[in-house]
Design a protein around this motif. Sequence first.
Motif, short mmCIF file in Angstrom:
data_model
loop_
_atom_site.label_atom_id
_atom_site.label_comp_id
_atom_site.label_asym_id
_atom_site.label_seq_id
_atom_site.Cartn_x
_atom_site.Cartn_y
_atom_site.Cartn_z
N GLU A 117 0.80 -1.22 0.00
CA GLU A 117 0.00 0.00 0.00
C GLU A 117 0.84 1.28 0.00
O GLU A 117 0.42 2.31 -0.52
N PHE A 118 2.04 1.20 0.59
CA PHE A 118 2.89 2.39 0.73
C PHE A 118 4.23 2.16 0.04
O PHE A 118 5.17 1.63 0.62
N PRO A 119 4.36 2.57 -1.23
CA PRO A 119 5.58 2.32 -1.99
C PRO A 119 6.81 3.05 -1.42
O PRO A 119 7.94 2.68 -1.74
N GLU A 120 6.61 4.04 -0.57
CA GLU A 120 7.75 4.74 0.01
C GLU A 120 8.58 3.84 0.92
O GLU A 120 9.78 4.09 1.12
N ILE A 121 8.00 2.78 1.42
CA ILE A 121 8.76 1.84 2.25
C ILE A 121 9.80 1.13 1.38
O ILE A 121 10.99 1.09 1.72
N ASP A 122 9.34 0.59 0.25
CA ASP A 122 10.27 -0.08 -0.67
C ASP A 122 11.29 0.90 -1.24
O ASP A 122 12.46 0.55 -1.43
N ALA A 123 10.84 2.12 -1.52
CA ALA A 123 11.77 3.12 -2.06
C ALA A 123 12.89 3.41 -1.07
O ALA A 123 14.05 3.54 -1.46
N CYS A 124 12.54 3.47 0.21
CA CYS A 124 13.55 3.75 1.23
C CYS A 124 14.52 2.58 1.39
O CYS A 124 15.74 2.79 1.41
N THR A 125 14.01 1.36 1.48
CA THR A 125 14.91 0.22 1.65
C THR A 125 15.80 0.02 0.43
O THR A 125 16.97 -0.32 0.56
N THR A 126 15.24 0.27 -0.75
CA THR A 126 16.05 0.15 -1.97
C THR A 126 17.14 1.22 -2.01
O THR A 126 18.29 0.92 -2.35
N ALA A 127 16.79 2.44 -1.64
CA ALA A 127 17.78 3.52 -1.65
C ALA A 127 18.90 3.25 -0.64
O ALA A 127 20.06 3.56 -0.91
N LEU A 128 18.55 2.68 0.49
CA LEU A 128 19.55 2.45 1.53
C LEU A 128 20.36 1.18 1.33
O LEU A 128 21.58 1.17 1.54
N PHE A 129 19.70 0.09 0.95
CA PHE A 129 20.35 -1.21 0.93
C PHE A 129 20.39 -1.90 -0.44
O PHE A 129 20.93 -2.99 -0.56
N GLY A 130 19.75 -1.30 -1.43
CA GLY A 130 19.79 -1.86 -2.76
C GLY A 130 18.79 -2.97 -3.02
O GLY A 130 18.82 -3.58 -4.09
N LEU A 131 17.91 -3.25 -2.08
CA LEU A 131 16.86 -4.23 -2.30
C LEU A 131 15.70 -3.97 -1.36
O LEU A 131 15.88 -3.36 -0.30
N THR A 132 14.52 -4.43 -1.74
CA THR A 132 13.34 -4.25 -0.91
C THR A 132 13.25 -5.40 0.10
O THR A 132 13.95 -6.40 -0.02
N ALA A 133 12.35 -5.24 1.05
CA ALA A 133 12.14 -6.30 2.03
C ALA A 133 11.59 -7.56 1.36
O ALA A 133 11.97 -8.68 1.73
N ASP A 134 10.72 -7.39 0.37
CA ASP A 134 10.18 -8.55 -0.34
C ASP A 134 11.27 -9.26 -1.13
O ASP A 134 11.32 -10.50 -1.16
N GLU A 135 12.15 -8.51 -1.78
CA GLU A 135 13.27 -9.12 -2.49
C GLU A 135 14.19 -9.85 -1.52
O GLU A 135 14.68 -10.94 -1.83
N ALA A 136 14.39 -9.26 -0.36
CA ALA A 136 15.24 -9.90 0.65
C ALA A 136 14.63 -11.22 1.12
O ALA A 136 15.34 -12.20 1.32
#
Length: 143
Positions: free
Chosen positions: A38-57
């Motif tokens: 619902e909130f794409p800013e969560i994935d945007a933040c994790t990707t910007a910081l660590f290079g992958l989203t929580a779902d990808e992890a």
Amino acid sequence: MTSKPPALRRLIDLPGVDALEYRALLKRDFAEPEARAEFPEIDACTTALFGLTADEAEDLPRPAGWDNIENKAPAVQVAAFEAEGWDVTDDKRRPLRVLGHFSGPLWLAVRGVAGTLPYQAETDDSEALLAKLEADAKRFLKR
């Protein structure tokens, strides 16, 4: 002379994390894994910081002997992260509400399995060293 241990890197001090933590404080559901859809800013933040989203992890295969630390209780993760040089608590030493969004990518990056850690400039203790030298010189001159 003993050197002091390096300061822990605070997850909440990384760009965007504090804002997400605040939103989780206002809306409890924001901290739930389902909120990522619902909130794409969560994935945007994790990707910007660590290079992958929580779902990808979550989808990445783990190496042999992986202890599934990212699925353990937040209190267990706090202690384990501190051993790795990270502080994942708020100012009152409570685990971050959004830790679930960051723990997978951060664990993978800390352990060198996937993703990257955000850049951290080397600390410069030259001012502290200069102050110590000045104090030593004053003491010497008083003798």
